[in-house]
Design a protein around this motif. Structure first.
Motif, PDB file in Angstrom:
ATOM      1  N   LYS A  59     -34.909 -29.586 -38.603  1.00  0.00           N
ATOM      2  CA  LYS A  59     -34.908 -29.774 -40.092  1.00  0.00           C
ATOM      3  C   LYS A  59     -33.622 -30.231 -40.286  1.00  0.00           C
ATOM      4  N   LYS A  60     -32.492 -30.005 -39.539  1.00  0.00           N
ATOM      5  CA  LYS A  60     -31.046 -30.448 -40.013  1.00  0.00           C
ATOM      6  C   LYS A  60     -30.769 -31.954 -39.782  1.00  0.00           C
ATOM      7  N   TYR A  61     -31.645 -32.454 -39.107  1.00  0.00           N
ATOM      8  CA  TYR A  61     -31.540 -33.938 -38.401  1.00  0.00           C
ATOM      9  C   TYR A  61     -32.351 -34.869 -39.080  1.00  0.00           C
ATOM     10  N   ILE A  62     -33.727 -34.502 -39.196  1.00  0.00           N
ATOM     11  CA  ILE A  62     -34.893 -35.582 -39.623  1.00  0.00           C
ATOM     12  C   ILE A  62     -35.390 -34.964 -40.838  1.00  0.00           C
ATOM     13  N   SER A  63     -36.211 -35.670 -41.844  1.00  0.00           N
ATOM     14  CA  SER A  63     -36.559 -35.433 -43.029  1.00  0.00           C
ATOM     15  C   SER A  63     -38.067 -35.418 -42.955  1.00  0.00           C
ATOM     16  N   ASN A  64     -38.638 -35.368 -41.749  1.00  0.00           N
ATOM     17  CA  ASN A  64     -40.182 -35.340 -41.455  1.00  0.00           C
ATOM     18  C   ASN A  64     -40.475 -33.749 -41.874  1.00  0.00           C
ATOM     19  N   ASN A  65     -42.028 -33.762 -42.368  1.00  0.00           N
ATOM     20  CA  ASN A  65     -42.497 -32.485 -42.522  1.00  0.00           C
ATOM     21  C   ASN A  65     -42.517 -32.020 -41.284  1.00  0.00           C
ATOM     22  N   ILE A  66     -41.921 -30.662 -41.149  1.00  0.00           N
ATOM     23  CA  ILE A  66     -42.033 -29.993 -39.884  1.00  0.00           C
ATOM     24  C   ILE A  66     -42.639 -28.723 -39.970  1.00  0.00           C
ATOM     25  N   GLN A  67     -43.675 -28.335 -38.931  1.00  0.00           N
ATOM     26  CA  GLN A  67     -44.424 -27.081 -39.092  1.00  0.00           C
ATOM     27  C   GLN A  67     -44.597 -26.481 -37.739  1.00  0.00           C
ATOM     28  N   ALA A  92     -28.721 -20.789 -26.682  1.00  0.00           N
ATOM     29  CA  ALA A  92     -28.905 -21.457 -28.077  1.00  0.00           C
ATOM     30  C   ALA A  92     -28.209 -22.759 -28.151  1.00  0.00           C
ATOM     31  N   ARG A  93     -27.394 -23.248 -27.293  1.00  0.00           N
ATOM     32  CA  ARG A  93     -26.636 -24.475 -26.998  1.00  0.00           C
ATOM     33  C   ARG A  93     -27.830 -25.351 -26.452  1.00  0.00           C
ATOM     34  N   LYS A  94     -28.386 -25.003 -25.468  1.00  0.00           N
ATOM     35  CA  LYS A  94     -29.672 -25.844 -24.715  1.00  0.00           C
ATOM     36  C   LYS A  94     -30.826 -25.982 -25.904  1.00  0.00           C
ATOM     37  N   LEU A  95     -31.169 -24.955 -26.723  1.00  0.00           N
ATOM     38  CA  LEU A  95     -32.191 -25.075 -27.812  1.00  0.00           C
ATOM     39  C   LEU A  95     -31.696 -26.202 -28.810  1.00  0.00           C
ATOM     40  N   HIS A  96     -30.583 -26.246 -29.152  1.00  0.00           N
ATOM     41  CA  HIS A  96     -29.690 -27.147 -30.023  1.00  0.00           C
ATOM     42  C   HIS A  96     -29.721 -28.426 -29.492  1.00  0.00           C
ATOM     43  N   ARG A  97     -29.348 -28.680 -28.267  1.00  0.00           N
ATOM     44  CA  ARG A  97     -29.491 -29.929 -27.705  1.00  0.00           C
ATOM     45  C   ARG A  97     -30.919 -30.397 -27.515  1.00  0.00           C
ATOM     46  N   MET A  98     -31.676 -29.809 -27.167  1.00  0.00           N
ATOM     47  CA  MET A  98     -33.187 -30.232 -27.158  1.00  0.00           C
ATOM     48  C   MET A  98     -33.596 -30.732 -28.449  1.00  0.00           C
ATOM     49  N   ALA A  99     -33.340 -30.023 -29.531  1.00  0.00           N
ATOM     50  CA  ALA A  99     -33.692 -30.401 -30.801  1.00  0.00           C
ATOM     51  C   ALA A  99     -33.061 -31.726 -31.215  1.00  0.00           C
ATOM     52  N   LEU A 100     -31.542 -31.899 -30.897  1.00  0.00           N
ATOM     53  CA  LEU A 100     -31.121 -33.225 -30.948  1.00  0.00           C
ATOM     54  C   LEU A 100     -31.876 -34.311 -30.319  1.00  0.00           C
ATOM     55  N   GLU A 101     -32.051 -34.156 -29.214  1.00  0.00           N
ATOM     56  CA  GLU A 101     -32.848 -35.108 -28.294  1.00  0.00           C
ATOM     57  C   GLU A 101     -34.420 -35.419 -28.917  1.00  0.00           C
ATOM     58  N   LEU A 102     -34.918 -34.588 -29.537  1.00  0.00           N
ATOM     59  CA  LEU A 102     -36.128 -34.704 -30.341  1.00  0.00           C
ATOM     60  C   LEU A 102     -36.049 -35.425 -31.330  1.00  0.00           C
ATOM     61  N   ALA A 103     -35.022 -35.060 -32.176  1.00  0.00           N
ATOM     62  CA  ALA A 103     -34.663 -35.817 -33.356  1.00  0.00           C
ATOM     63  C   ALA A 103     -34.382 -37.115 -33.211  1.00  0.00           C
ATOM     64  N   GLU A 104     -33.514 -37.491 -32.095  1.00  0.00           N
ATOM     65  CA  GLU A 104     -33.410 -38.830 -31.653  1.00  0.00           C
ATOM     66  C   GLU A 104     -34.507 -39.711 -31.477  1.00  0.00           C
ATOM     67  N   GLN A 105     -35.553 -39.167 -30.641  1.00  0.00           N
ATOM     68  CA  GLN A 105     -36.767 -39.636 -30.281  1.00  0.00           C
ATOM     69  C   GLN A 105     -37.497 -40.103 -31.621  1.00  0.00           C
ATOM     70  N   LEU A 106     -37.694 -39.065 -32.502  1.00  0.00           N
ATOM     71  CA  LEU A 106     -38.541 -39.309 -33.840  1.00  0.00           C
ATOM     72  C   LEU A 106     -37.902 -39.932 -35.039  1.00  0.00           C
ATOM     73  N   ASN A 107     -36.441 -40.271 -34.711  1.00  0.00           N
ATOM     74  CA  ASN A 107     -35.778 -40.979 -35.901  1.00  0.00           C
ATOM     75  C   ASN A 107     -36.291 -42.136 -36.505  1.00  0.00           C
ATOM     76  N   GLY A 108     -36.529 -42.377 -37.440  1.00  0.00           N
ATOM     77  CA  GLY A 108     -37.120 -43.711 -38.271  1.00  0.00           C
ATOM     78  C   GLY A 108     -38.571 -43.466 -38.299  1.00  0.00           C
ATOM     79  N   ASP A 109     -39.167 -42.563 -37.806  1.00  0.00           N
ATOM     80  CA  ASP A 109     -40.677 -42.412 -37.964  1.00  0.00           C
ATOM     81  C   ASP A 109     -40.742 -41.338 -38.954  1.00  0.00           C
ATOM     82  N   GLU A 110     -41.579 -41.352 -40.100  1.00  0.00           N
ATOM     83  CA  GLU A 110     -41.622 -40.116 -41.083  1.00  0.00           C
ATOM     84  C   GLU A 110     -43.167 -39.491 -40.638  1.00  0.00           C
ATOM     85  N   ALA A 111     -43.785 -39.640 -39.672  1.00  0.00           N
ATOM     86  CA  ALA A 111     -45.040 -38.784 -39.389  1.00  0.00           C
ATOM     87  C   ALA A 111     -44.758 -37.526 -39.478  1.00  0.00           C
TER      88      ALA A 111
END
Length: 166
Positions: free
Chosen positions: A56-64, A14-33
């Motif tokens: 979904k907790k960290y970025i406002s992009n539409n996520i599917q 669970a911690r590793k999944l959360h960390r990877m999501a944070l890394e992904l959020a950091e990479q996508l930050n500022g891009d609304e695609a």
């Protein structure tokens, strides 16, 4: 947890999944695609759903999320669970374990007729036996194993229960 050789507990996964999501959020930050996370059938889909839930907790992009189905032994036919135009989307392909890179490579097949904005790969456990030119962008745990070892990620009721070597 029985007599299995666990490399990840439920909490560690669970911690590793959360960390990877944070890394992904950091990479996508500022891009609304929009973001689409494609889980490779079964366990990969659980990983995709968990990453989307955290993201979904960290970025406002539409996520599917959607799933990719293929025969991991002979991946001639690769199908996506729904018809999607990937053009202009951030695409993340998620799986539980990568070994040779073959499954992630064939997971790209449905994207070849489109022009995604980015394509990234994410795995909970990475083994070090690359035979194909695919390296995951986001990795929960890297493990050196013998070719005879097999890593199994346990999932139950949509949750990652752990991972072990057999």
């Amino acid at each position: 947890m029985g007599n299995r050789n666990y490399i990840l507990t439920k909490d560690a996964a669970a911690r590793k999944l959360h960390r990877m999501a944070l890394e992904l959020a950091e990479q996508l930050n500022g891009d609304e695609a929009p973001v689409i996370i494609l889980g490779i059938r079964n366990s990969g889909m659980v990983i995709a759903d968990k990453i989307a839930e955290h993201l979904k907790k960290y970025i406002s992009n539409n996520i599917q999320t959607a799933s990719i189905s293929l025969d991991k032994v002979s991946p001639k036919e690769v199908t996506v669970s729904e018809v999607i135009d990937f053009t202009g989307l951030h695409v993340v392909i998620a799986d539980d374990v990568t070994n040779s890179g073959r499954t992630l490579l064939f997971g790209l097949k449905p994207l070849l007729n489109f022009h995604p904005k980015t394509i990234q790969t994410l795995v909970l456990v990475e083994r070090m036996h690359k035979m194909f030119p695919v390296k995951p962008d986001y990795v929960g745990l890297s493990v050196s194993t013998t070719l005879q070892d097999h890593i199994q990620v346990e999932v139950k009721d949509g949750e990652v229960e752990g991972a072990y070597i057999s």
